[in-house]
Every structure is written in C-alpha cells, then in structure tokens.
Enzyme design. Structure first.
Site, PDB file in Angstrom:
ATOM      1  N   HIS A   1     -10.465   0.520   0.761  1.00 15.04           N
ATOM      2  CA  HIS A   1     -10.473   1.585   1.773  1.00 15.04           C
ATOM      3  C   HIS A   1     -11.877   1.610   2.366  1.00 15.04           C
ATOM      4  O   HIS A   1     -12.835   2.019   1.696  1.00 15.04           O
ATOM      5  CB  HIS A   1     -10.127   2.923   1.117  1.00 15.04           C
ATOM      6  CG  HIS A   1     -10.104   4.064   2.086  1.00 15.04           C
ATOM      7  ND1 HIS A   1      -8.984   4.837   2.292  1.00 15.04           N
ATOM      8  CD2 HIS A   1     -11.052   4.562   2.920  1.00 15.04           C
ATOM      9  CE1 HIS A   1      -9.250   5.760   3.203  1.00 15.04           C
ATOM     10  NE2 HIS A   1     -10.512   5.619   3.600  1.00 15.04           N
TER      11      HIS A   1
ATOM     12  N   HIS B   1      -5.646  -0.470   6.062  1.00 14.41           N
ATOM     13  CA  HIS B   1      -5.515   0.341   7.287  1.00 14.41           C
ATOM     14  C   HIS B   1      -6.638   0.192   8.323  1.00 14.41           C
ATOM     15  O   HIS B   1      -7.369   1.158   8.592  1.00 14.41           O
ATOM     16  CB  HIS B   1      -5.314   1.818   6.945  1.00 14.41           C
ATOM     17  CG  HIS B   1      -6.107   2.338   5.781  1.00 14.41           C
ATOM     18  ND1 HIS B   1      -7.467   2.186   5.675  1.00 14.41           N
ATOM     19  CD2 HIS B   1      -5.718   3.026   4.666  1.00 14.41           C
ATOM     20  CE1 HIS B   1      -7.875   2.755   4.556  1.00 14.41           C
ATOM     21  NE2 HIS B   1      -6.836   3.262   3.931  1.00 14.41           N
TER      22      HIS B   1
ATOM     23  N   ASN C   1      -5.041   6.157  -7.170  1.00 15.21           N
ATOM     24  CA  ASN C   1      -5.647   7.496  -7.026  1.00 15.21           C
ATOM     25  C   ASN C   1      -4.662   8.592  -7.412  1.00 15.21           C
ATOM     26  O   ASN C   1      -4.499   9.589  -6.701  1.00 15.21           O
ATOM     27  CB  ASN C   1      -6.189   7.704  -5.599  1.00 15.21           C
ATOM     28  CG  ASN C   1      -5.114   7.645  -4.537  1.00 15.21           C
ATOM     29  OD1 ASN C   1      -4.107   6.956  -4.707  1.00 15.21           O
ATOM     30  ND2 ASN C   1      -5.300   8.346  -3.431  1.00 15.21           N
TER      31      ASN C   1
ATOM     32  N   ASP D   1       0.774   2.490   3.851  1.00 12.43           N
ATOM     33  CA  ASP D   1      -0.086   3.537   3.298  1.00 12.43           C
ATOM     34  C   ASP D   1       0.716   4.829   3.154  1.00 12.43           C
ATOM     35  O   ASP D   1       0.291   5.915   3.575  1.00 12.43           O
ATOM     36  CB  ASP D   1      -1.354   3.763   4.144  1.00 12.43           C
ATOM     37  CG  ASP D   1      -2.347   4.656   3.406  1.00 12.43           C
ATOM     38  OD1 ASP D   1      -2.114   4.985   2.235  1.00 12.43           O
ATOM     39  OD2 ASP D   1      -3.375   5.019   4.016  1.00 12.43           O
TER      40      ASP D   1
ATOM     41  N   HIS E   1       2.584  14.207   1.252  1.00  7.67           N
ATOM     42  CA  HIS E   1       2.055  15.486   0.750  1.00  7.67           C
ATOM     43  C   HIS E   1       3.120  16.541   1.032  1.00  7.67           C
ATOM     44  O   HIS E   1       3.847  16.435   2.030  1.00  7.67           O
ATOM     45  CB  HIS E   1       0.763  15.876   1.486  1.00  7.67           C
ATOM     46  CG  HIS E   1      -0.386  14.964   1.169  1.00  7.67           C
ATOM     47  ND1 HIS E   1      -1.138  15.077   0.019  1.00  7.67           N
ATOM     48  CD2 HIS E   1      -0.918  13.919   1.850  1.00  7.67           C
ATOM     49  CE1 HIS E   1      -2.071  14.152   0.004  1.00  7.67           C
ATOM     50  NE2 HIS E   1      -1.964  13.427   1.100  1.00  7.67           N
TER      51      HIS E   1
ATOM     52  N   HIS F   1       0.822  -1.213   0.000  1.00  5.81           N
ATOM     53  CA  HIS F   1       0.000   0.000   0.000  1.00  5.81           C
ATOM     54  C   HIS F   1       0.856   1.262   0.000  1.00  5.81           C
ATOM     55  O   HIS F   1       1.231   1.775   1.062  1.00  5.81           O
ATOM     56  CB  HIS F   1      -0.917  -0.032   1.228  1.00  5.81           C
ATOM     57  CG  HIS F   1      -1.977   1.019   1.221  1.00  5.81           C
ATOM     58  ND1 HIS F   1      -3.114   0.930   1.995  1.00  5.81           N
ATOM     59  CD2 HIS F   1      -2.092   2.188   0.537  1.00  5.81           C
ATOM     60  CE1 HIS F   1      -3.870   1.992   1.795  1.00  5.81           C
ATOM     61  NE2 HIS F   1      -3.260   2.779   0.918  1.00  5.81           N
TER      62      HIS F   1
ATOM     63  N   HIS G   1       1.467   5.249  -2.191  1.00  2.00           N
ATOM     64  CA  HIS G   1       1.014   6.253  -3.165  1.00  2.00           C
ATOM     65  C   HIS G   1       2.251   7.024  -3.620  1.00  2.00           C
ATOM     66  O   HIS G   1       2.857   7.722  -2.812  1.00  2.00           O
ATOM     67  CB  HIS G   1       0.038   7.236  -2.517  1.00  2.00           C
ATOM     68  CG  HIS G   1      -1.183   6.591  -1.926  1.00  2.00           C
ATOM     69  ND1 HIS G   1      -2.376   6.520  -2.593  1.00  2.00           N
ATOM     70  CD2 HIS G   1      -1.390   5.990  -0.723  1.00  2.00           C
ATOM     71  CE1 HIS G   1      -3.285   5.904  -1.826  1.00  2.00           C
ATOM     72  NE2 HIS G   1      -2.697   5.571  -0.681  1.00  2.00           N
TER      73      HIS G   1
ATOM     74  N   ARG H   1       2.271   9.192  -6.313  1.00  6.00           N
ATOM     75  CA  ARG H   1       1.897  10.505  -6.894  1.00  6.00           C
ATOM     76  C   ARG H   1       2.402  10.694  -8.327  1.00  6.00           C
ATOM     77  O   ARG H   1       2.736  11.830  -8.709  1.00  6.00           O
ATOM     78  CB  ARG H   1       2.465  11.647  -6.026  1.00  6.00           C
ATOM     79  CG  ARG H   1       2.232  11.521  -4.539  1.00  6.00           C
ATOM     80  CD  ARG H   1       0.785  11.585  -4.202  1.00  6.00           C
ATOM     81  NE  ARG H   1       0.539  11.682  -2.767  1.00  6.00           N
ATOM     82  CZ  ARG H   1      -0.531  11.145  -2.192  1.00  6.00           C
ATOM     83  NH1 ARG H   1      -1.418  10.478  -2.893  1.00  6.00           N
ATOM     84  NH2 ARG H   1      -0.715  11.291  -0.895  1.00  6.00           N
TER      85      ARG H   1
HETATM   86  O1  DOR Z   1      -4.878   9.668   4.359  1.00  2.00           O
HETATM   87  C1  DOR Z   1      -4.969   9.165   3.253  1.00  2.00           C
HETATM   88  N1  DOR Z   1      -4.197   9.589   2.225  1.00  2.00           N
HETATM   89  N2  DOR Z   1      -5.826   8.187   3.055  1.00  2.00           N
HETATM   90  C2  DOR Z   1      -6.114   7.736   1.821  1.00  2.00           C
HETATM   91  O2  DOR Z   1      -6.975   6.915   1.684  1.00  2.00           O
HETATM   92  C3  DOR Z   1      -5.428   8.283   0.629  1.00  2.00           C
HETATM   93  C4  DOR Z   1      -4.144   8.865   1.011  1.00  2.00           C
HETATM   94  C5  DOR Z   1      -3.579   9.727  -0.082  1.00  2.00           C
HETATM   95  O3  DOR Z   1      -3.522   9.244  -1.225  1.00  2.00           O
HETATM   96  O4  DOR Z   1      -3.177  10.855   0.202  1.00  2.00           O
HETATM   97 ZN    ZN Z   2      -3.814   4.683   0.824  1.00  3.73          ZN
END
Ligand code: DOR
Ligand code: ZN
Length: 463
Positions: free
Chosen positions: A194, A242, A110, A308, A312, A75, A77, A79
C-alpha cells in the site's frame, strides 16, 4: 529446455491423468481469443485437454454462453477474525467471490489481531477450514522481525502498509525499507504494498467529502511512495496495490513492477458521491485522473485488476466524514462490472481476462486463470445477453451497500471449481470446501511471458 512442471502448466506435453469427469463444450476463451472447443476435465479437477475430445465423461454444451477462466482477486479484506461481522466474514465474503466469478482471493492481514505471527496466521487459517466457498491465500504482515522467519513458512504472501489506514496505526517508515527488503528477499514470496507517503498528507482544510479526501491524501503522496518501490532491490516479487493515476502507471511500467488498479479508481471519481461511502484509501481522484487511468487500462498497460474489497457496516459510513472508515466493497462486482464494459465494446475481453485471471494467478503462483491443460478447471459460464444492475442490499456481503449501486453488470451464470459447479443460474450451490493455498511456483515460472508485467496484449477478441 523448460522444466517438466513448467511444461505441465503451459499445457505442452500434458498427459491426461485418471478418467474424464466432465466435458464442457462451447465457445471458450483459449489462447487469447474465443474459440469453439471441448474442455476435458479430469476427476482430479484439472483440465486434461482443450480441443476435440474423442470419448469419455458426461458432456455439457453451454449453448450461446461462453466459457471463461474464473478470476483471481489478489486484494480482499474479509474482516475475519476480529470483525466487524456486520461488514464481512470469511463465510460471506467467499460466497460473494464465488457469485462474482472470483475463484481465489488473497486475504489481507490488517484484521484484528493483525497477522504478524505464525500463531495469528494459524488462527485465521483455522477459520477458513470448513467455512470458505473459494480458495484463500492468506497474506502476513512482516513488521515483527523476530516473528518473521516462522511467519514466512506459513503465509502465501506479504502485505506492507506505508501509510496509516484501517487497523494500521504504525505503518512501515521509508527508513525501514532497505532492511525489510533485505529480510524479505530470503523468501521469494509475493509482496503487495500500500503505497502512500503520509509525510505528504495535508491537514488543512479538514476533509468533509471525497473531494476533500483527495486533497488530504493527494496524488503526490502516492507518487512519492511509488518511487520508494522502484528503488527496491530485484528480484523481489512486488506488487503496488491500487494505483490511481496514469502517471503512476508510467512510473511502474518503466520500473518493470507489477501493479494493480481497482474498479472504483477506474470507474468512479471524487465527484461520484458526496458521502463517506466514497471514502477510500487511496482516495477517488479527479475525473481527469480517472479517465487517464481507465484509458491506460483499456490499452493493456495495467497488469492486474483487483477489487481491494474493503467492506464497512453501512452505519459506520453514515458517521461524519472525518470519523467514517475508508474502504468500499467490491469482490462480487469487480468482474461483472468489467464484463458489462466488455459487452458494450468499451473494454477488450482478452485484455480483461489477462488482468483479472491470468496475471494475478501467476503473481500468486497459482495454476488457475487460464484454460489450458494442467490448470485447475476453475471456470465460468457467462451469458452476455443477461444484463442486470448492482443492488447493494442484494449482494452477499452483510454490509449491504455498494458504491456501484445501479451500475450495469453481467454476472456469471455458472462457476466451476475444480470441475465442480458451485454457482448455478447465478445462485451459490457449492460447499464450503475452499482451501488455504500458498504459491505453487516461483516468480517468472509458469508465466509464459517471463514477468508478471510483461506479455503481449491480446488483439480484439470479440464476444
Ligand atoms: O480504503 C481502504 N480500506 N484502504 C486500505 O488500505 C484498507 C482498507 C480497509 O481495510 O478498510
Ligand atoms: Zn486493501
């Protein structure tokens, strides 16, 4: 009678193929405990044998360090595409993974654009080629029915969002689930979910800190959506992402579903910090809930550890709480934090190896995560005397911060991918030859215990 493929993965009857490229010698985590062995690695990057080696290949003794299987993080991300690149890219995120002892990542759909079609998947796969430091399994989002059959031929798994979150404005509604389960049951692919029920989110009072966020997206909204998963038909290869409470753990264990917990939900609570760097979906819970989750993990009741990893940019986390994005980085710190817990006697190493390496590998159908003949030689060398602390700006992610600032960690000294060293003395020395992978075997297959949630909890394995 197990199939030949299954025999090969479990090590029985495996035949050394080709010549031996390297022999790693030392104490290694094999069959549930640390034991002194020699690991012969073939020139195809697979483990040929584990035990005493008679001849062939250069030999490296790891001395007082130990050899562990590298972790699989199902899991993350990254970006990419779509950014923001100040948070992460495939190039930076996979180096962070390598440094953190993660040899394969499951990358979530996503991104911008979201991976809802074969074309979007191919665009992302092109970005992995030549830029990734570790292997990448790319999930797809099965929300566009006419694109699904084509998408399913490419993806390594699916991710479903049942609530709004980063880049997800229209989640799957519960009424849509039966039809979606029916469509997805044709593909035998891993499906991670999720699970939060937005109908139970509270709007008042407006959240201004992590405690308010926990009230806004409360535990009962998570429990409600987890119950939907327990009603899904079998066999679907589901994983609840999660999970944050012991109550959720009980529900999913009774239902026999695979599920994961993250280091942030296991180690941090709604009071660990007061700003948006501790804003995440689902939220950090109360200290009582956190402890319940941690105790369940320590008892071996949580099948999978996953980060996860959701970086950011630091500035965006400095916005007023309600406007700041949700998510915390974690792929580089997940295993090192837990290795420090194991070193301090707070967590059994064997249990950690199953949750961070073997089970996620099996859930994704990958021949890694275990030191056994036939498996890929994706291994770590860890010196448990080398403790350090997390410094957010020193992590590889360009986001430059961590919710675990100052926490004690034990980082892998070396990381081998297919028998080739990609991390040496804690520095990345590899090449960007990470591949896009898909499941190589189906649910249950290659899983000696028959199910991703089953299997014995190894006894105290000591360090
Ligand atoms: O806190 C989160 N951030 N939960 C998610 O489900 C997506 C993730 C994100 O992609 O920033
Ligand atoms: Zn996630």
């Amino acid at each position: 009678m197990p199939s030949p493929a299954r025999r090969r993965r479990s090590g029985e009857g495996a035949r050394p193929s080709g010549s031996t490229a390297l022999i790693l010698a030392g104490r290694a985590f094999v069959r549930g405990r640390l034991q002194s062995v020699e690991i012969a690695i073939g020139d195809d990057g697979r483990i040929q044998s584990v035990g005493k080696v008679r001849s062939g290949g250069p030999r490296r003794d790891v001395g007082d360090a130990v050899i562990l299987p590298a972790a699989v993080d199902l899991h993350v991300h990254l970006r990419d595409p779509g950014g923001p690149a100040e948070a992460e890219t495939i190039a930076t995120g996979t180096v962070g993974a390598a440094l953190g002892g993660v040899t394969l990542v499951g990358e979530m759909p996503n991104t911008r654009p979201p991976v809802t079609s074969a074309e979007a998947w191919e665009e992302k796969a092109r970005r992995v080629e030549g830029r990734a430091a570790v292997d990448v399994l790319l999930y797809g989002s099965p929300t566009v029915p006419r694109a699904l059959p084509d998408l399913a031929r490419h993806v390594g798994g699916f991710k479903l969002y049942l609530s709004p979150t980063t880049a997800i404005e229209t989640p799957v509604r519960p009424a849509e689930l039966p039809d979606l389960w029916r469509r997805l049951s044709e593909y035998r692919l891993p499906i991670s979910v999720h699970a939060e029920d937005p109908a139970l989110f509270r709007t008042e009072p407006p959240p201004v800190d992590p405690e308010g966020w926990n009230q806004h997206r409360p535990v009962d909204s998570e429990m409600s959506a987890l119950r939907w998963l327990t009603e899904a038909p079998r066999p679907l290869r589901l994983n609840a992402a999660h999970v944050t409470t012991a109550e959720g753990v009980r529900l999913l264990r009774e239902a026999g579903l695979c599920f994961e917990a993250t280091p942030h939900h296991l180690l941090l609570s709604e009071r660990s910090g007061s700003d948006a760097r501790h804003k995440v979906n689902p939220p950090l819970r109360s200290e009582v809930e956190r402890r319940g989750l941690w105790d369940a993990f320590r008892r071996g009741e949580i099948p999978v550890l996953a980060s996860d990893h959701a970086p950011h940019p630091g500035d965006s986390k400095g916005l007023p709480f309600d406007r700041a994005p949700s998510g915390v980085p974690g792929v580089e710190t997940m295993l090192p934090l837990m290795l420090a817990k194991a070193r301090n006697g707070e967590l059994d190493l064997g249990l950690l190896m199953v949750a961070a390496c073997d089970r996620p590998a099996r859930w994704l159908g990958q021949p890694v995560g275990r030191i056994a003949p036939g498996h890929r030689a994706n291994l770590l060398v860890v010196d448990f005397t080398q403790r350090s602390t997390v410094v957010g700006r020193a992590l590889r992610s360009p986001c430059g911060w961590s919710p675990f600032e100052g926490w004690e960690v034990i980082r892998p000294r070396e990381h081998y991918r297919d028998g080739v060293r990609i991390v040496e003395a804690g520095e990345f020395v590899g090449t960007t030859t990470g591949r896009v992978v898909r499941p190589e075997f189906a649910p249950g297959e290659g899983d000696d215990e028959g199910s991703p949630t089953g299997g014995p909890v190894p006894g105290r394995s000591g360090i």
